[in-house]
Scaffold this motif. Structure first.
Motif, PDB file in Angstrom:
ATOM      1  N   ILE A   1     -35.032   0.463 -22.327  1.00  0.00           N
ATOM      2  CA  ILE A   1     -33.674   0.934 -22.052  1.00  0.00           C
ATOM      3  C   ILE A   1     -33.649   1.811 -20.806  1.00  0.00           C
ATOM      4  N   GLY A   2     -34.632   2.701 -20.665  1.00  0.00           N
ATOM      5  CA  GLY A   2     -34.662   3.590 -19.510  1.00  0.00           C
ATOM      6  C   GLY A   2     -34.848   2.849 -18.203  1.00  0.00           C
ATOM      7  N   SER A   3     -35.675   1.806 -18.207  1.00  0.00           N
ATOM      8  CA  SER A   3     -35.884   1.018 -16.988  1.00  0.00           C
ATOM      9  C   SER A   3     -34.604   0.283 -16.598  1.00  0.00           C
ATOM     10  N   ALA A   4     -33.921  -0.281 -17.589  1.00  0.00           N
ATOM     11  CA  ALA A   4     -32.663  -0.980 -17.300  1.00  0.00           C
ATOM     12  C   ALA A   4     -31.629  -0.022 -16.713  1.00  0.00           C
ATOM     13  N   ILE A   5     -31.507   1.159 -17.298  1.00  0.00           N
ATOM     14  CA  ILE A   5     -30.562   2.158 -16.789  1.00  0.00           C
ATOM     15  C   ILE A   5     -30.947   2.586 -15.371  1.00  0.00           C
ATOM     16  N   GLY A   6     -32.231   2.811 -15.147  1.00  0.00           N
ATOM     17  CA  GLY A   6     -32.684   3.239 -13.826  1.00  0.00           C
ATOM     18  C   GLY A   6     -32.426   2.204 -12.751  1.00  0.00           C
ATOM     19  N   ILE A   7     -32.653   0.925 -13.073  1.00  0.00           N
ATOM     20  CA  ILE A   7     -32.422  -0.138 -12.086  1.00  0.00           C
ATOM     21  C   ILE A   7     -30.940  -0.239 -11.749  1.00  0.00           C
ATOM     22  N   VAL A   8     -30.085  -0.198 -12.773  1.00  0.00           N
ATOM     23  CA  VAL A   8     -28.639  -0.289 -12.538  1.00  0.00           C
ATOM     24  C   VAL A   8     -28.152   0.891 -11.707  1.00  0.00           C
ATOM     25  N   MET A   9     -28.594   2.100 -12.035  1.00  0.00           N
ATOM     26  CA  MET A   9     -28.164   3.279 -11.288  1.00  0.00           C
ATOM     27  C   MET A   9     -28.706   3.276  -9.871  1.00  0.00           C
ATOM     28  N   GLY A  10     -29.925   2.771  -9.701  1.00  0.00           N
ATOM     29  CA  GLY A  10     -30.514   2.741  -8.374  1.00  0.00           C
ATOM     30  C   GLY A  10     -29.892   1.719  -7.449  1.00  0.00           C
ATOM     31  N   ARG A  11     -29.306   0.653  -8.010  1.00  0.00           N
ATOM     32  CA  ARG A  11     -28.723  -0.416  -7.197  1.00  0.00           C
ATOM     33  C   ARG A  11     -27.215  -0.303  -7.048  1.00  0.00           C
ATOM     34  N   ASN A  12     -26.568   0.555  -7.846  1.00  0.00           N
ATOM     35  CA  ASN A  12     -25.122   0.696  -7.788  1.00  0.00           C
ATOM     36  C   ASN A  12     -24.768   2.166  -7.587  1.00  0.00           C
ATOM     37  N   GLY A  13     -24.270   2.485  -6.400  1.00  0.00           N
ATOM     38  CA  GLY A  13     -23.994   3.873  -6.056  1.00  0.00           C
ATOM     39  C   GLY A  13     -22.925   4.527  -6.899  1.00  0.00           C
ATOM     40  N   ARG A  14     -21.864   3.786  -7.241  1.00  0.00           N
ATOM     41  CA  ARG A  14     -20.781   4.371  -8.032  1.00  0.00           C
ATOM     42  C   ARG A  14     -21.227   4.683  -9.458  1.00  0.00           C
ATOM     43  N   ILE A  15     -21.968   3.753 -10.050  1.00  0.00           N
ATOM     44  CA  ILE A  15     -22.496   4.010 -11.398  1.00  0.00           C
ATOM     45  C   ILE A  15     -23.460   5.190 -11.368  1.00  0.00           C
ATOM     46  N   ASP A  16     -24.257   5.280 -10.315  1.00  0.00           N
ATOM     47  CA  ASP A  16     -25.206   6.381 -10.180  1.00  0.00           C
ATOM     48  C   ASP A  16     -24.473   7.715 -10.100  1.00  0.00           C
TER      49      ASP A  16
ATOM     50  N   LEU B   1     -36.365   8.716 -22.683  1.00  0.00           N
ATOM     51  CA  LEU B   1     -35.541   7.784 -21.918  1.00  0.00           C
ATOM     52  C   LEU B   1     -35.063   8.341 -20.568  1.00  0.00           C
ATOM     53  N   PRO B   2     -34.559   9.571 -20.457  1.00  0.00           N
ATOM     54  CA  PRO B   2     -34.090  10.069 -19.154  1.00  0.00           C
ATOM     55  C   PRO B   2     -35.195  10.129 -18.103  1.00  0.00           C
ATOM     56  N   ASN B   3     -36.412  10.475 -18.488  1.00  0.00           N
ATOM     57  CA  ASN B   3     -37.516  10.528 -17.532  1.00  0.00           C
ATOM     58  C   ASN B   3     -37.807   9.153 -16.951  1.00  0.00           C
ATOM     59  N   VAL B   4     -37.775   8.133 -17.805  1.00  0.00           N
ATOM     60  CA  VAL B   4     -37.989   6.765 -17.328  1.00  0.00           C
ATOM     61  C   VAL B   4     -36.884   6.365 -16.365  1.00  0.00           C
ATOM     62  N   ALA B   5     -35.639   6.653 -16.730  1.00  0.00           N
ATOM     63  CA  ALA B   5     -34.498   6.267 -15.905  1.00  0.00           C
ATOM     64  C   ALA B   5     -34.575   6.907 -14.522  1.00  0.00           C
ATOM     65  N   VAL B   6     -34.938   8.174 -14.451  1.00  0.00           N
ATOM     66  CA  VAL B   6     -35.020   8.875 -13.164  1.00  0.00           C
ATOM     67  C   VAL B   6     -36.098   8.267 -12.276  1.00  0.00           C
ATOM     68  N   THR B   7     -37.263   8.007 -12.848  1.00  0.00           N
ATOM     69  CA  THR B   7     -38.370   7.457 -12.061  1.00  0.00           C
ATOM     70  C   THR B   7     -38.060   6.056 -11.555  1.00  0.00           C
ATOM     71  N   VAL B   8     -37.568   5.201 -12.438  1.00  0.00           N
ATOM     72  CA  VAL B   8     -37.269   3.821 -12.048  1.00  0.00           C
ATOM     73  C   VAL B   8     -36.085   3.779 -11.089  1.00  0.00           C
ATOM     74  N   ARG B   9     -35.141   4.686 -11.228  1.00  0.00           N
ATOM     75  CA  ARG B   9     -34.015   4.746 -10.298  1.00  0.00           C
ATOM     76  C   ARG B   9     -34.494   4.967  -8.861  1.00  0.00           C
ATOM     77  N   GLU B  10     -35.478   5.840  -8.696  1.00  0.00           N
ATOM     78  CA  GLU B  10     -36.011   6.064  -7.349  1.00  0.00           C
ATOM     79  C   GLU B  10     -36.664   4.801  -6.803  1.00  0.00           C
ATOM     80  N   GLY B  11     -37.336   4.063  -7.671  1.00  0.00           N
ATOM     81  CA  GLY B  11     -37.930   2.804  -7.228  1.00  0.00           C
ATOM     82  C   GLY B  11     -36.879   1.788  -6.851  1.00  0.00           C
ATOM     83  N   ALA B  12     -35.786   1.715  -7.623  1.00  0.00           N
ATOM     84  CA  ALA B  12     -34.709   0.767  -7.308  1.00  0.00           C
ATOM     85  C   ALA B  12     -34.030   1.130  -5.996  1.00  0.00           C
ATOM     86  N   ARG B  13     -33.915   2.415  -5.715  1.00  0.00           N
ATOM     87  CA  ARG B  13     -33.332   2.844  -4.447  1.00  0.00           C
ATOM     88  C   ARG B  13     -34.205   2.457  -3.263  1.00  0.00           C
TER      89      ARG B  13
END
Length: 262
Positions: free
Chosen positions: A86-101, A143-155
């Motif tokens: 779940i955290g990876s999915a959230i991170g990828i979506v937030m990293g690729r979509n600026g408004r959602i982020d 979950l939030p830690n995963v989302a933050v880390t993966v978000r940086e990778g998606a960016r």
């Protein structure tokens, strides 16, 4: 200007038997220091390593140690997989979509700073002292830690590689497999390695507060009995299991993932 020290850089390039020998030697030195210190102080709240290992052997022979470590590992694995997915999915979506982020960034900061104990207590209050509540509490904390880390990778995903994949008509599956995931792999790995150390600590708290088995439950039981040797026996046994997972699973995966960088 700081001078380059070849000795420091060469230490990590030593053969694995040499590194293992240094690690084992350091561990033996620590155990000897512990043994001497315990013998000098001679207090029941500081048992010697031989007493602790004897207690560990008794628990292993009775099957109690294996059972409780197994229950803790079960909760660790389920919560870890749930949080990573779940955290990876959230991170990828937030990293690729600026408004959602922008919209969900405040939520992410809130959950990052929410104390783990609060989440655990709320889950037990809302869902009861059940296995599901325990696993949800652990996963939500990670979950939030995963989302933050993966978000940086998606960016940081390369637009040039994405355009190349589009130009050669890779399709979404080939693009995901050969372009996106290899770039995100180091971020997934960083989340996994830091997540393992975080998850098992939170699992122990969850078990201490609301479960009737597991390492955390045993630590709580022997805390009330002031049995330090049993506390250390369970703690050291579970640390050994976590280290085996780190060196036997995560580090080989890390070496394989980063092999293309060499």
């Amino acid at each position: 200007m700081q001078r380059f020290n070849p000795t420091v850089s060469a230490a990590s390039d030593q053969p694995w038997p040499v590194r293992v020998a240094w690690g084992v030697g350091s561990l033996v030195a620590f155990l000897l220091f512990w043994e001497v210190l315990a013998l000098v102080i001679h207090h029941r709240h500081l048992p010697t390593p031989t007493v602790v290992f004897a207690a560990m052997a008794r628990e292993f022979a009775s099957g109690e140690l294996t059972y409780h470590i197994g229950m803790t590992l079960f909760r660790v694995v389920i919560a870890f997989v749930f949080a990573m997915s779940i955290g990876s999915a959230i991170g990828i979506v937030m990293g690729r979509n600026g408004r959602i982020d922008q919209f969900f960034d405040t939520w992410l900061v809130l959950f990052l700073n929410l104390p783990a104990l609060v989440i655990i207590i709320l889950c037990y209050v809302w869902f009861g002292r059940t296995e599901v509540a325990a696993i949800i509490a652990v996963a939500v904390n990670k979950l939030p830690n995963v989302a933050v880390t993966v978000r940086e990778g998606a960016r940081a995903l390369s637009r040039d590689l994405a355009e190349m994949a589009h130009m050669y008509r890779f399709g979404w599956w080939k693009t995901l497999r050969h372009v996106t995931l290899p770039q995100l792999a180091p971020y997934f790995l960083a989340s996994a390695r830091t997540g393992l150390s975080l998850v098992w600590k939170i699992v122990l708290v969850v078990e201490l507060l609301g479960r009737s088995d597991g390492v955390g439950f045993q630590l709580s039981t022997y805390f009330h009995l002031f049995d330090v040797s049993m506390i250390l026996a369970y703690a050291l046994a579970f640390i050994a299991v976590v280290q085996l997972i780190e060196f036997g699973i995560l580090q080989p995966i890390a070496a394989r993932v980063n092999r293309w960088r060499r």
